[in-house]
Structures are given as C-alpha cells and as structure tokens.
Design a protein around this motif. Structure first.
Motif, PDB file in Angstrom:
ATOM      1  N   ASP A  22       0.824  -1.206   0.000  1.00  0.00           N
ATOM      2  CA  ASP A  22       0.000   0.000   0.000  1.00  0.00           C
ATOM      3  C   ASP A  22       0.858   1.256   0.000  1.00  0.00           C
ATOM      4  O   ASP A  22       0.651   2.177   0.775  1.00  0.00           O
ATOM      5  CB  ASP A  22      -0.882   0.013   1.254  1.00  0.00           C
ATOM      6  CG  ASP A  22      -2.344  -0.140   0.952  1.00  0.00           C
ATOM      7  OD1 ASP A  22      -2.726  -0.074  -0.219  1.00  0.00           O
ATOM      8  OD2 ASP A  22      -3.102  -0.330   1.910  1.00  0.00           O
ATOM      9  N   ASP A  23       1.827   1.303  -0.885  1.00  0.00           N
ATOM     10  CA  ASP A  23       2.807   2.387  -0.923  1.00  0.00           C
ATOM     11  C   ASP A  23       2.225   3.624  -1.610  1.00  0.00           C
ATOM     12  O   ASP A  23       1.869   3.578  -2.775  1.00  0.00           O
ATOM     13  CB  ASP A  23       4.042   1.907  -1.680  1.00  0.00           C
ATOM     14  CG  ASP A  23       5.211   2.850  -1.567  1.00  0.00           C
ATOM     15  OD1 ASP A  23       5.083   3.893  -0.904  1.00  0.00           O
ATOM     16  OD2 ASP A  23       6.259   2.535  -2.146  1.00  0.00           O
ATOM     17  N   ASP A  24       2.126   4.716  -0.892  1.00  0.00           N
ATOM     18  CA  ASP A  24       1.579   5.955  -1.444  1.00  0.00           C
ATOM     19  C   ASP A  24       2.645   6.942  -1.893  1.00  0.00           C
ATOM     20  O   ASP A  24       2.363   8.114  -2.076  1.00  0.00           O
ATOM     21  CB  ASP A  24       0.685   6.647  -0.407  1.00  0.00           C
ATOM     22  CG  ASP A  24      -0.719   6.084  -0.395  1.00  0.00           C
ATOM     23  OD1 ASP A  24      -1.076   5.371  -1.341  1.00  0.00           O
ATOM     24  OD2 ASP A  24      -1.449   6.354   0.564  1.00  0.00           O
ATOM     25  N   ARG A  25       3.874   6.458  -2.083  1.00  0.00           N
ATOM     26  CA  ARG A  25       4.928   7.384  -2.497  1.00  0.00           C
ATOM     27  C   ARG A  25       4.753   7.803  -3.951  1.00  0.00           C
ATOM     28  O   ARG A  25       4.269   7.028  -4.770  1.00  0.00           O
ATOM     29  CB  ARG A  25       6.307   6.747  -2.300  1.00  0.00           C
ATOM     30  CG  ARG A  25       6.661   6.602  -0.828  1.00  0.00           C
ATOM     31  CD  ARG A  25       8.025   6.046  -0.640  1.00  0.00           C
ATOM     32  NE  ARG A  25       7.961   4.608  -0.925  1.00  0.00           N
ATOM     33  CZ  ARG A  25       9.007   3.799  -0.857  1.00  0.00           C
ATOM     34  NH1 ARG A  25      10.182   4.259  -0.557  1.00  0.00           N
ATOM     35  NH2 ARG A  25       8.872   2.524  -1.111  1.00  0.00           N
ATOM     36  N   THR A  56      -3.498   6.079  -6.344  1.00  0.00           N
ATOM     37  CA  THR A  56      -2.153   6.283  -5.808  1.00  0.00           C
ATOM     38  C   THR A  56      -1.436   7.418  -6.533  1.00  0.00           C
ATOM     39  O   THR A  56      -1.647   7.633  -7.734  1.00  0.00           O
ATOM     40  CB  THR A  56      -1.301   5.004  -5.925  1.00  0.00           C
ATOM     41  OG1 THR A  56      -1.162   4.669  -7.306  1.00  0.00           O
ATOM     42  CG2 THR A  56      -1.907   3.850  -5.149  1.00  0.00           C
ATOM     43  N   PRO A  57      -0.565   8.122  -5.820  1.00  0.00           N
ATOM     44  CA  PRO A  57       0.178   9.209  -6.462  1.00  0.00           C
ATOM     45  C   PRO A  57       0.963   8.765  -7.692  1.00  0.00           C
ATOM     46  O   PRO A  57       0.999   9.468  -8.694  1.00  0.00           O
ATOM     47  CB  PRO A  57       1.118   9.704  -5.357  1.00  0.00           C
ATOM     48  CG  PRO A  57       0.410   9.351  -4.087  1.00  0.00           C
ATOM     49  CD  PRO A  57      -0.284   8.055  -4.378  1.00  0.00           C
ATOM     50  N   ARG A  77      -7.866   0.878  -6.390  1.00  0.00           N
ATOM     51  CA  ARG A  77      -6.824   1.052  -5.364  1.00  0.00           C
ATOM     52  C   ARG A  77      -6.157  -0.294  -5.083  1.00  0.00           C
ATOM     53  O   ARG A  77      -6.718  -1.357  -5.359  1.00  0.00           O
ATOM     54  CB  ARG A  77      -7.412   1.658  -4.095  1.00  0.00           C
ATOM     55  CG  ARG A  77      -8.311   0.736  -3.325  1.00  0.00           C
ATOM     56  CD  ARG A  77      -9.045   1.453  -2.198  1.00  0.00           C
ATOM     57  NE  ARG A  77      -9.915   0.542  -1.485  1.00  0.00           N
ATOM     58  CZ  ARG A  77     -11.103   0.136  -1.915  1.00  0.00           C
ATOM     59  NH1 ARG A  77     -11.577   0.565  -3.061  1.00  0.00           N
ATOM     60  NH2 ARG A  77     -11.825  -0.702  -1.198  1.00  0.00           N
ATOM     61  N   ARG A  85       0.463  -2.185   6.154  1.00  0.00           N
ATOM     62  CA  ARG A  85       0.624  -1.049   5.247  1.00  0.00           C
ATOM     63  C   ARG A  85       1.944  -0.330   5.537  1.00  0.00           C
ATOM     64  O   ARG A  85       2.283  -0.058   6.683  1.00  0.00           O
ATOM     65  CB  ARG A  85      -0.531  -0.076   5.411  1.00  0.00           C
ATOM     66  CG  ARG A  85      -0.498   1.060   4.426  1.00  0.00           C
ATOM     67  CD  ARG A  85      -1.763   1.905   4.592  1.00  0.00           C
ATOM     68  NE  ARG A  85      -1.990   2.725   3.435  1.00  0.00           N
ATOM     69  CZ  ARG A  85      -1.452   3.931   3.281  1.00  0.00           C
ATOM     70  NH1 ARG A  85      -0.679   4.438   4.197  1.00  0.00           N
ATOM     71  NH2 ARG A  85      -1.693   4.618   2.189  1.00  0.00           N
ATOM     72  N   GLU A 143      -1.661   0.172 -10.023  1.00  0.00           N
ATOM     73  CA  GLU A 143      -0.558  -0.522  -9.372  1.00  0.00           C
ATOM     74  C   GLU A 143      -0.393  -1.916  -9.974  1.00  0.00           C
ATOM     75  O   GLU A 143      -1.376  -2.533 -10.394  1.00  0.00           O
ATOM     76  CB  GLU A 143      -0.825  -0.638  -7.869  1.00  0.00           C
ATOM     77  CG  GLU A 143      -0.888   0.695  -7.171  1.00  0.00           C
ATOM     78  CD  GLU A 143       0.394   1.487  -7.331  1.00  0.00           C
ATOM     79  OE1 GLU A 143       1.482   0.953  -7.060  1.00  0.00           O
ATOM     80  OE2 GLU A 143       0.304   2.653  -7.742  1.00  0.00           O
TER      81      GLU A 143
END
Length: 191
Positions: A22-25, A56-57, A77, A85, A143
C-alpha cells in the motif's frame, strides 16, 4: 460488441526490492525517466474513449505524464493491507512468519486485518464488469497488484495464480470482452 481494456502498470516509486505494501509514495527519479523512455509506445493508448487510474500518487502521475488525463477510480486502489501497510514483505515475514504463510496459502485469509486476496480480486473484477458495455476502448493506469488481480479475474483463474503473475512497472496488458466474459489479448509489435 466488446470492450477493449488496456491496463498499464504504474511507473516505479522505489527500487523493486524496497516496495512496500500500500505504498503511497510518488514517482521517484528513475520512475520519471522510465515514463519518458516508454512514452512513445504508451501514449497511443491515450486515444481510448475512457481513461482511468488508481488513486495512488504514482498511478496518477504516470497517467498524467503520458497525457491520459485519467479519472481516478477508487475501485482500482491497491489491496488494503491493514496493519502491514507501509512495510516490506521481508519486514512482515520477520515479525509475523505464520501470518505471512497463512496469507500466501489461503486467498480468504486477511491476517493483517485488511482485505483478503480473494476480496481484492473480486473488487477489481467488479470494476471490470461494470465498465460501459459498448464497442470501444479504455485504458487504466494502476498498481502492478491491481493489474495482476484483473488478469486473474479476467482469465477466471484460481486465486493462487495471482502469485505467479509478474507485472513490471510500465508493462501493459489488454483484455477484451464483456462483463463476465473476458479474454487476454496478445498483440504483435509492428516492425
């Protein structure tokens, strides 16, 4: 009449070995370079009537960098990984080896308190099955996990197949069909 869905895996936001659940970078420098390098083969997908992305970004940035101007779709998502997470698989395996084993072995298990693999695949499949049913094309940047889930659903494969699908950043796959009747479409590259 069938729908053509091209799925594009988002560019990277970290080294593959440092990827986190769940990487939001946002996109990193390498990710931006990869988008620029791959743009010539991906930009034509933007001609699709409908253009989407996961929230996500890095998915949004990838879609925007390719000129898709995608509409964010919450159903695209990543899998909700609960308390895992932000951690890497190695970190979780060191802390909770039995829980990781259960999660990898049973698609209904959610030892992290989030979404099970089966629920994740079903959510992504429901999104596929609710696309407008008319002749046409759409593109979605998401993703890699979402692309894997979509393939498992489209092929009506057992959930365990998810672990055998490798989706690299900026890879693409196309499925065609109608809700509940999808086919994988492999295309040759013109010379």
């Amino acid at each position: 009449m069938s729908v053509r869905v091209s799925l594009v895996a988002a560019a990277r936001s970290s080294a593959l070995l440092a990827e986190r659940f769940d990487d939001d970078r946002p996109l990193d420098h390498a990710g931006w370079r990869e988008v620029q390098f791959a743009a010539h083969r991906l930009v034509p997908l933007g001609a699709a009537e409908l253009r989407y992305c996961s929230p996500t970004p890095r998915s949004r940035a990838t879609g925007d960098a390719l000129g898709f101007a995608p509409l964010v779709q919450p159903a695209l998502r990543d899998c909700d990984m609960g308390r895992w997470r932000g951690m890497t698989l190695s970190e979780v395996a060191a802390q909770e080896p039995a829980a990781v084993g259960a999660w990898l072995a049973d698609p209904r298990a959610a030892p992290h308190g989030g979404e099970s693999l089966l629920a994740f695949i079903s959510r992504v499949g429901s999104w596929l099955d609710t696309r407008p049913v008319r002749e046409g094309a759409l593109v979605a940047v998401a993703e890699p996990a979402v692309v894997r889930a979509a393939l498992v659903y489209a092929l009506n494969a057992p959930p365990s197949t998810y672990w055998n699908v490798d989706v690299r950043p900026l890879s693409t796959v196309t499925i065609t069909g109608l809700p509940g009747r999808w086919s994988l479409s492999l295309e040759s590259v013109p010379h």
